[in-house]
Design a protein around this motif. Structure first.
Motif, PDB file in Angstrom:
ATOM      1  N   PHE A  40       0.834  -1.201   0.000  1.00  0.00           N
ATOM      2  CA  PHE A  40       0.000   0.000   0.000  1.00  0.00           C
ATOM      3  C   PHE A  40       0.870   1.253   0.000  1.00  0.00           C
ATOM      4  O   PHE A  40       1.745   1.425   0.828  1.00  0.00           O
ATOM      5  N   GLY A  41       0.606   2.091  -0.983  1.00  0.00           N
ATOM      6  CA  GLY A  41       1.391   3.307  -1.150  1.00  0.00           C
ATOM      7  C   GLY A  41       2.598   3.138  -2.043  1.00  0.00           C
ATOM      8  O   GLY A  41       3.265   4.120  -2.375  1.00  0.00           O
ATOM      9  N   THR A  42       2.902   1.871  -2.439  1.00  0.00           N
ATOM     10  CA  THR A  42       4.031   1.624  -3.338  1.00  0.00           C
ATOM     11  C   THR A  42       3.571   0.908  -4.607  1.00  0.00           C
ATOM     12  O   THR A  42       3.784   1.391  -5.715  1.00  0.00           O
ATOM     13  N   ARG A  43       2.910  -0.249  -4.450  1.00  0.00           N
ATOM     14  CA  ARG A  43       2.361  -0.976  -5.607  1.00  0.00           C
ATOM     15  C   ARG A  43       0.846  -0.851  -5.681  1.00  0.00           C
ATOM     16  O   ARG A  43       0.262  -1.015  -6.743  1.00  0.00           O
ATOM     17  N   PHE A  65       4.147   8.168  -6.694  1.00  0.00           N
ATOM     18  CA  PHE A  65       3.635   6.796  -6.586  1.00  0.00           C
ATOM     19  C   PHE A  65       3.760   6.073  -7.921  1.00  0.00           C
ATOM     20  O   PHE A  65       4.256   4.945  -7.995  1.00  0.00           O
ATOM     21  N   TRP A  66       3.320   6.721  -8.994  1.00  0.00           N
ATOM     22  CA  TRP A  66       3.338   6.059 -10.300  1.00  0.00           C
ATOM     23  C   TRP A  66       4.750   5.858 -10.811  1.00  0.00           C
ATOM     24  O   TRP A  66       5.047   4.850 -11.469  1.00  0.00           O
ATOM     25  N   GLN A  67       5.629   6.787 -10.527  1.00  0.00           N
ATOM     26  CA  GLN A  67       7.023   6.612 -10.936  1.00  0.00           C
ATOM     27  C   GLN A  67       7.603   5.364 -10.278  1.00  0.00           C
ATOM     28  O   GLN A  67       8.257   4.538 -10.934  1.00  0.00           O
ATOM     29  N   THR A  68       7.332   5.203  -8.975  1.00  0.00           N
ATOM     30  CA  THR A  68       7.826   4.031  -8.253  1.00  0.00           C
ATOM     31  C   THR A  68       7.227   2.742  -8.800  1.00  0.00           C
ATOM     32  O   THR A  68       7.942   1.756  -9.043  1.00  0.00           O
ATOM     33  N   LYS A  69       5.926   2.739  -8.998  1.00  0.00           N
ATOM     34  CA  LYS A  69       5.240   1.517  -9.445  1.00  0.00           C
ATOM     35  C   LYS A  69       5.663   1.110 -10.856  1.00  0.00           C
ATOM     36  O   LYS A  69       6.004  -0.052 -11.097  1.00  0.00           O
ATOM     37  N   LEU A  70       5.630   2.049 -11.778  1.00  0.00           N
ATOM     38  CA  LEU A  70       5.941   1.716 -13.166  1.00  0.00           C
ATOM     39  C   LEU A  70       7.420   1.384 -13.354  1.00  0.00           C
ATOM     40  O   LEU A  70       7.768   0.513 -14.149  1.00  0.00           O
ATOM     41  N   ASP A  71       8.293   2.067 -12.623  1.00  0.00           N
ATOM     42  CA  ASP A  71       9.726   1.763 -12.714  1.00  0.00           C
ATOM     43  C   ASP A  71      10.038   0.361 -12.211  1.00  0.00           C
ATOM     44  O   ASP A  71      11.046  -0.238 -12.614  1.00  0.00           O
ATOM     45  N   GLY A  87      -7.199   2.589 -12.287  1.00  0.00           N
ATOM     46  CA  GLY A  87      -7.781   3.537 -13.227  1.00  0.00           C
ATOM     47  C   GLY A  87      -8.539   4.669 -12.578  1.00  0.00           C
ATOM     48  O   GLY A  87      -9.100   5.524 -13.281  1.00  0.00           O
ATOM     49  N   LYS A  88      -8.542   4.720 -11.241  1.00  0.00           N
ATOM     50  CA  LYS A  88      -9.265   5.776 -10.523  1.00  0.00           C
ATOM     51  C   LYS A  88      -8.328   6.773  -9.879  1.00  0.00           C
ATOM     52  O   LYS A  88      -8.775   7.673  -9.167  1.00  0.00           O
ATOM     53  N   CYS A  89      -7.029   6.614 -10.105  1.00  0.00           N
ATOM     54  CA  CYS A  89      -6.096   7.548  -9.457  1.00  0.00           C
ATOM     55  C   CYS A  89      -4.856   7.803 -10.300  1.00  0.00           C
ATOM     56  O   CYS A  89      -3.784   8.035  -9.765  1.00  0.00           O
ATOM     57  N   GLY A  90      -4.996   7.749 -11.642  1.00  0.00           N
ATOM     58  CA  GLY A  90      -3.932   8.265 -12.476  1.00  0.00           C
ATOM     59  C   GLY A  90      -3.074   7.295 -13.250  1.00  0.00           C
ATOM     60  O   GLY A  90      -2.065   7.703 -13.827  1.00  0.00           O
ATOM     61  N   ASP A  97       3.304   8.831 -20.500  1.00  0.00           N
ATOM     62  CA  ASP A  97       4.628   9.442 -20.613  1.00  0.00           C
ATOM     63  C   ASP A  97       5.748   8.550 -20.088  1.00  0.00           C
ATOM     64  O   ASP A  97       6.901   8.982 -20.015  1.00  0.00           O
ATOM     65  N   HIS A  98       5.420   7.317 -19.723  1.00  0.00           N
ATOM     66  CA  HIS A  98       6.420   6.420 -19.152  1.00  0.00           C
ATOM     67  C   HIS A  98       7.011   5.518 -20.238  1.00  0.00           C
ATOM     68  O   HIS A  98       6.296   5.115 -21.170  1.00  0.00           O
ATOM     69  N   PRO A  99       8.298   5.168 -20.137  1.00  0.00           N
ATOM     70  CA  PRO A  99       8.908   4.301 -21.155  1.00  0.00           C
ATOM     71  C   PRO A  99       8.209   2.966 -21.355  1.00  0.00           C
ATOM     72  O   PRO A  99       8.257   2.394 -22.454  1.00  0.00           O
ATOM     73  N   ARG A 100       7.530   2.439 -20.316  1.00  0.00           N
ATOM     74  CA  ARG A 100       6.859   1.138 -20.466  1.00  0.00           C
ATOM     75  C   ARG A 100       5.549   1.231 -21.238  1.00  0.00           C
ATOM     76  O   ARG A 100       4.917   0.203 -21.511  1.00  0.00           O
TER      77      ARG A 100
END
Length: 266
Positions: A40-43, A65-71, A87-90, A97-100
Motif C-alpha cells: 500500500f502506497g508503493t504498488r 507513486f506512479w514513478q515508483t510503481k511503473l519503474d 484507473g481511478k487515481c492516475g 509518458d512512461h517508457p513502459r
C-alpha cells in the motif's frame, strides 16, 4: 522489454476473473490486487492517494507513486495486473509518458451496467465511506463527470448507481483522450467468459489459440435478483445516461481528470 497488461475496470466487473484468464492463457503470473502490507502506497494505491487524485488531481505525491510503481515493473518477464483501483487515481495519465507505455496493453473491462451495480448493492459496498475511499469513488469528490445530485436521495443504491455511471464515463474519457497514445483493448465480461468472446480477446492480445476459461471468481454469496437488476436498469434509462455526451461536456468545462491546468497554475 516484456509485455505489460493492466485493466481499466470498475470492480465487480470480472477483474479477478480476468487475472486468472491472463495467467491461464498467456503463461504469466497475473495478479488481481497486491494486498501485502508493504504494497500500500508503493504498488497498491492507499486511501490517501485515491482521495488526493480525485480531489486535487495529479499532484507530486501521485506522480511519485506512479514513478515508483511503473519503474518497478519487470523487464524480462511479462506482467499482468487487473487491480480496478488503478484507473481511478492516475494510471493512464502516468503511463502515457512512461517508457513502459510502448510495451503495455490496457484492457477496458466492462459488464452490463445494471448487473454490475446490483452486485455492489448485494454486497452493501456503498454503506461505509472507507470502502468508497479505498476501492470505489465518493460522490462528494469535486472532480467527477456524472452529477450525483439526482441519485443521493436514493441512499446507498443511488450511490452505487452514480459510481457505476461515473466509471463508464471514465472509461469512455480515457479511451477518447489517450486512445492515440495507449493501446486499449475492449472486453465485455458477458462475452469474454464464453469461448468465442474469449478467443476474440486473446486474438486482440496477439495470441490465436483455443482459450482456457477459468471458473467464476469472487461471486456474490447471495444471487442477484432479476427484480433488483430491472429496477436499476429502469433508473439508468430514466436519467437518459449518455457517456459520450457527458464526456464531451466534462472536457469542455473541466479539461482533464488529472486537473493538469490547475496543477500547472499552482
Amino acid at each position: 522489454m516484456s509485455q505489460v497488461y493492466f485493466s481499466l475496470a470498475a470492480g465487480r466487473s470480472g477483474s479477478s476473473w480476468l487475472a486468472e484468464f491472463l495467467s491461464a492463457n498467456l503463461g504469466i503470473n497475473a495478479i488481481h490486487e497486491p494486498l501485502g502490507i508493504e504494497d500500500f502506497g508503493t504498488r497498491m494505491p492507499d486511501i490517501r492517494l485515491m482521495r488526493s487524485f480525485n480531489t486535487y488531481g495529479s499532484n507530486a505525491e501521485i506522480r511519485a507513486f506512479w514513478q515508483t510503481k511503473l519503474d518497478a515493473l519487470p523487464l524480462q518477464t511479462p506482467y499482468g495486473e487487473t487491480n480496478h483501483t488503478l484507473g481511478k487515481c492516475g494510471l493512464i495519465e502516468a503511463l502515457v509518458d512512461h517508457p513502459r507505455n510502448a510495451d503495455t496493453t490496457v484492457i477496458v473491462l466492462r459488464r452490463d451496467l445494471a448487473r454490475q451495480c446490483a452486485s455492489y448493492v448485494n454486497r452493501h459496498d456503498f454503506t461505509n465511506i472507507t470502502l468508497l475511499w479505498q476501492w470505489y469513488l465518493a460522490p462528494q469528490y469535486p472532480n467527477s463527470m456524472v452529477s450525483a445530485v439526482p441519485f443521493l436521495p436514493m441512499g446507498p443504491v443511488g450511490h452505487a448507481i452514480w459510481y457505476t455511471l461515473e466509471m463508464e464515463c471514465r472509461q469512455t474519457y480515457y479511451e477518447r483522450v489517450f486512445g492515440d497514445r495507449i493501446r486499449f483493448v475492449r472486453a465485455q465480461l458477458e462475452e469474454i467468459t464464453r469461448p468465442q468472446g474469449a478467443a476474440a480477446l486473446l486474438s486482440a492480445l496477439g495470441q490465436d489459440t483455443a482459450p482456457v476459461l477459468p471458473p467464476k471468481k469472487n461471486a456474490n454469496a447471495v444471487a442477484t435478483s432479476d427484480e433488483l437488476v430491472d429496477q436499476i436498469d429502469i433508473a439508468i434509462r430514466r436519467h437518459k445516461f449518455d457517456p459520450e455526451a457527458l464526456v464531451d461536456k466534462y472536457i469542455a468545462v473541466n479539461g482533464s481528470l488529472d486537473m493538469a491546468d490547475r496543477q500547472a497554475a499552482a
